[in-house]
Design a protein around this motif. Sequence first.
Motif, PDB file in Angstrom:
ATOM      1  N   UNK A  94       4.355  -1.434  -6.026  1.00  0.00           N
ATOM      2  CA  UNK A  94       4.391  -1.953  -7.386  1.00  0.00           C
ATOM      3  C   UNK A  94       3.364  -1.188  -8.225  1.00  0.00           C
ATOM      4  N   UNK A  95       3.824  -0.722  -9.382  1.00  0.00           N
ATOM      5  CA  UNK A  95       2.953  -0.030 -10.328  1.00  0.00           C
ATOM      6  C   UNK A  95       2.744  -0.870 -11.587  1.00  0.00           C
ATOM      7  N   UNK A  96       1.550  -0.826 -12.103  1.00  0.00           N
ATOM      8  CA  UNK A  96       1.276  -1.315 -13.443  1.00  0.00           C
ATOM      9  C   UNK A  96       0.834  -0.076 -14.221  1.00  0.00           C
ATOM     10  N   UNK A  97       1.681   0.333 -15.175  1.00  0.00           N
ATOM     11  CA  UNK A  97       1.491   1.637 -15.837  1.00  0.00           C
ATOM     12  C   UNK A  97       1.431   2.715 -14.758  1.00  0.00           C
ATOM     13  N   UNK A  98       0.393   3.531 -14.695  1.00  0.00           N
ATOM     14  CA  UNK A  98       0.356   4.601 -13.702  1.00  0.00           C
ATOM     15  C   UNK A  98      -0.375   4.206 -12.427  1.00  0.00           C
ATOM     16  N   UNK A  99      -0.880   2.987 -12.386  1.00  0.00           N
ATOM     17  CA  UNK A  99      -1.692   2.559 -11.246  1.00  0.00           C
ATOM     18  C   UNK A  99      -0.896   1.743 -10.242  1.00  0.00           C
ATOM     19  N   UNK A 100      -1.187   2.005  -8.974  1.00  0.00           N
ATOM     20  CA  UNK A 100      -0.585   1.216  -7.901  1.00  0.00           C
ATOM     21  C   UNK A 100      -1.325  -0.112  -7.805  1.00  0.00           C
ATOM     22  N   UNK A 101      -0.593  -1.220  -7.881  1.00  0.00           N
ATOM     23  CA  UNK A 101      -1.237  -2.524  -7.749  1.00  0.00           C
ATOM     24  C   UNK A 101      -0.951  -3.159  -6.397  1.00  0.00           C
ATOM     25  N   UNK A 102       0.094  -2.693  -5.720  1.00  0.00           N
ATOM     26  CA  UNK A 102       0.401  -3.202  -4.386  1.00  0.00           C
ATOM     27  C   UNK A 102       1.243  -2.178  -3.647  1.00  0.00           C
ATOM     28  N   UNK A 103       0.705  -1.649  -2.586  1.00  0.00           N
ATOM     29  CA  UNK A 103       1.484  -0.766  -1.700  1.00  0.00           C
ATOM     30  C   UNK A 103       1.268  -1.167  -0.249  1.00  0.00           C
ATOM     31  N   UNK A 104       0.996  -2.444  -0.055  1.00  0.00           N
ATOM     32  CA  UNK A 104       0.660  -2.927   1.278  1.00  0.00           C
ATOM     33  C   UNK A 104       1.825  -2.796   2.268  1.00  0.00           C
ATOM     34  N   UNK A 105       3.051  -2.776   1.785  1.00  0.00           N
ATOM     35  CA  UNK A 105       4.223  -2.661   2.655  1.00  0.00           C
ATOM     36  C   UNK A 105       4.793  -1.245   2.679  1.00  0.00           C
ATOM     37  N   UNK A 106       4.125  -0.311   2.085  1.00  0.00           N
ATOM     38  CA  UNK A 106       4.605   1.071   2.057  1.00  0.00           C
ATOM     39  C   UNK A 106       4.117   1.811   3.308  1.00  0.00           C
ATOM     40  N   UNK A 107       5.015   2.356   4.120  1.00  0.00           N
ATOM     41  CA  UNK A 107       4.598   3.115   5.315  1.00  0.00           C
ATOM     42  C   UNK A 107       3.942   4.431   4.888  1.00  0.00           C
ATOM     43  N   UNK A 108       2.674   4.417   4.733  1.00  0.00           N
ATOM     44  CA  UNK A 108       1.991   5.518   4.060  1.00  0.00           C
ATOM     45  C   UNK A 108       1.940   6.806   4.889  1.00  0.00           C
ATOM     46  N   UNK A 109       2.273   6.704   6.171  1.00  0.00           N
ATOM     47  CA  UNK A 109       2.282   7.935   6.948  1.00  0.00           C
ATOM     48  C   UNK A 109       3.442   8.840   6.555  1.00  0.00           C
ATOM     49  N   UNK A 110       4.486   8.253   5.960  1.00  0.00           N
ATOM     50  CA  UNK A 110       5.645   9.071   5.599  1.00  0.00           C
ATOM     51  C   UNK A 110       6.141   8.843   4.178  1.00  0.00           C
ATOM     52  N   UNK A 111       5.757   7.735   3.569  1.00  0.00           N
ATOM     53  CA  UNK A 111       6.226   7.406   2.227  1.00  0.00           C
ATOM     54  C   UNK A 111       5.101   7.636   1.213  1.00  0.00           C
ATOM     55  N   UNK A 112       5.491   8.116   0.052  1.00  0.00           N
ATOM     56  CA  UNK A 112       4.546   8.215  -1.059  1.00  0.00           C
ATOM     57  C   UNK A 112       5.278   7.901  -2.353  1.00  0.00           C
ATOM     58  N   UNK A 113       4.532   7.387  -3.306  1.00  0.00           N
ATOM     59  CA  UNK A 113       5.120   7.057  -4.607  1.00  0.00           C
ATOM     60  C   UNK A 113       4.128   7.409  -5.695  1.00  0.00           C
ATOM     61  N   UNK A 114       4.664   7.870  -6.804  1.00  0.00           N
ATOM     62  CA  UNK A 114       3.795   8.184  -7.926  1.00  0.00           C
ATOM     63  C   UNK A 114       4.469   7.844  -9.248  1.00  0.00           C
ATOM     64  N   UNK A 115       3.625   7.607 -10.228  1.00  0.00           N
ATOM     65  CA  UNK A 115       4.099   7.309 -11.579  1.00  0.00           C
ATOM     66  C   UNK A 115       3.048   7.906 -12.520  1.00  0.00           C
ATOM     67  N   UNK A 116       3.028   9.218 -12.550  1.00  0.00           N
ATOM     68  CA  UNK A 116       1.910   9.949 -13.123  1.00  0.00           C
ATOM     69  C   UNK A 116       1.624   9.613 -14.580  1.00  0.00           C
ATOM     70  N   UNK A 117       2.645   9.472 -15.393  1.00  0.00           N
ATOM     71  CA  UNK A 117       2.442   9.226 -16.809  1.00  0.00           C
ATOM     72  C   UNK A 117       2.747   7.778 -17.186  1.00  0.00           C
ATOM     73  N   UNK A 118       2.925   6.958 -16.172  1.00  0.00           N
ATOM     74  CA  UNK A 118       3.176   5.554 -16.450  1.00  0.00           C
ATOM     75  C   UNK A 118       4.560   5.245 -16.969  1.00  0.00           C
ATOM     76  N   UNK A 119       5.477   6.212 -16.784  1.00  0.00           N
ATOM     77  CA  UNK A 119       6.841   5.962 -17.262  1.00  0.00           C
ATOM     78  C   UNK A 119       7.783   6.034 -16.057  1.00  0.00           C
ATOM     79  N   UNK A 120       8.332   7.233 -15.789  1.00  0.00           N
ATOM     80  CA  UNK A 120       9.232   7.352 -14.643  1.00  0.00           C
ATOM     81  C   UNK A 120       8.427   7.501 -13.348  1.00  0.00           C
ATOM     82  N   UNK A 121       9.138   7.334 -12.255  1.00  0.00           N
ATOM     83  CA  UNK A 121       8.476   7.296 -10.950  1.00  0.00           C
ATOM     84  C   UNK A 121       9.308   8.025  -9.911  1.00  0.00           C
ATOM     85  N   UNK A 122       8.610   8.539  -8.894  1.00  0.00           N
ATOM     86  CA  UNK A 122       9.264   9.206  -7.770  1.00  0.00           C
ATOM     87  C   UNK A 122       8.801   8.572  -6.476  1.00  0.00           C
TER      88      UNK A 122
END
Lengths: 115, 111
Positions: A48-76
Amino acid sequence: EAEVAQSPRYKITEKSQAVAFWCDPISGHATLYWYRQILGQGPELLVQFQDESVVDDSQLPKDRFSAERLKGVDSTLKIQPAELGDSAMYLCASSLEARARQTQYFGPGTRLLVL
Amino acid sequence: GESVGLHLPTLSVQEGDNSIINCAYSNSASDYFIWYKQESGKGPQFIIDIRSNMDKRQGQRVTVLLNKTVKHLSLQIAATQPGDSAVYFCAERGSGNQFYFGTGTSLTVIP
């Protein structure tokens, strides 16, 4: 009517390959969510992102998954390397803010098949 | 984490009848609930929501009932139509502003 956009709609890849999904939330929506939905089950929050910041990634398997929302709009959302168990629907949703009674609106999803 | 479950995985109703889909939730602190409809191959579509300070809310052909005493939520669809055939999910907003979804109930409308 404004909608959440996602691409691609479908993705087939081989295990160990890298995949990326893109989401464009409804204009003005500060909160963006990525969910994974396994066939026959409800969506499960990955990040979950609030603007460009991650507020919850506790369920994201971080060894293989990544997420970004650099400008606070679209996300990958990226998976590297993909595993067979990653086959699922990946849903993006957005809301105005992460407050009580702020409805989430979902995109059409990206269906991933890992072979 | 929170647990949201549905009582019945499948439901079949005759066209024109009323449908009732039930949902149990476990977190008494949840303050907001949403019902979603998901058609095959599509993302969940918002149907109706309700805050915890209400026990009933009505929309067009749909009504959501909330019983906080037994932590139960239901969705009533009046005069069910073939286009209502889909999987229905309830979602609760937990204390951390995340939504937790149940497994879903598959509704089939028989013409």
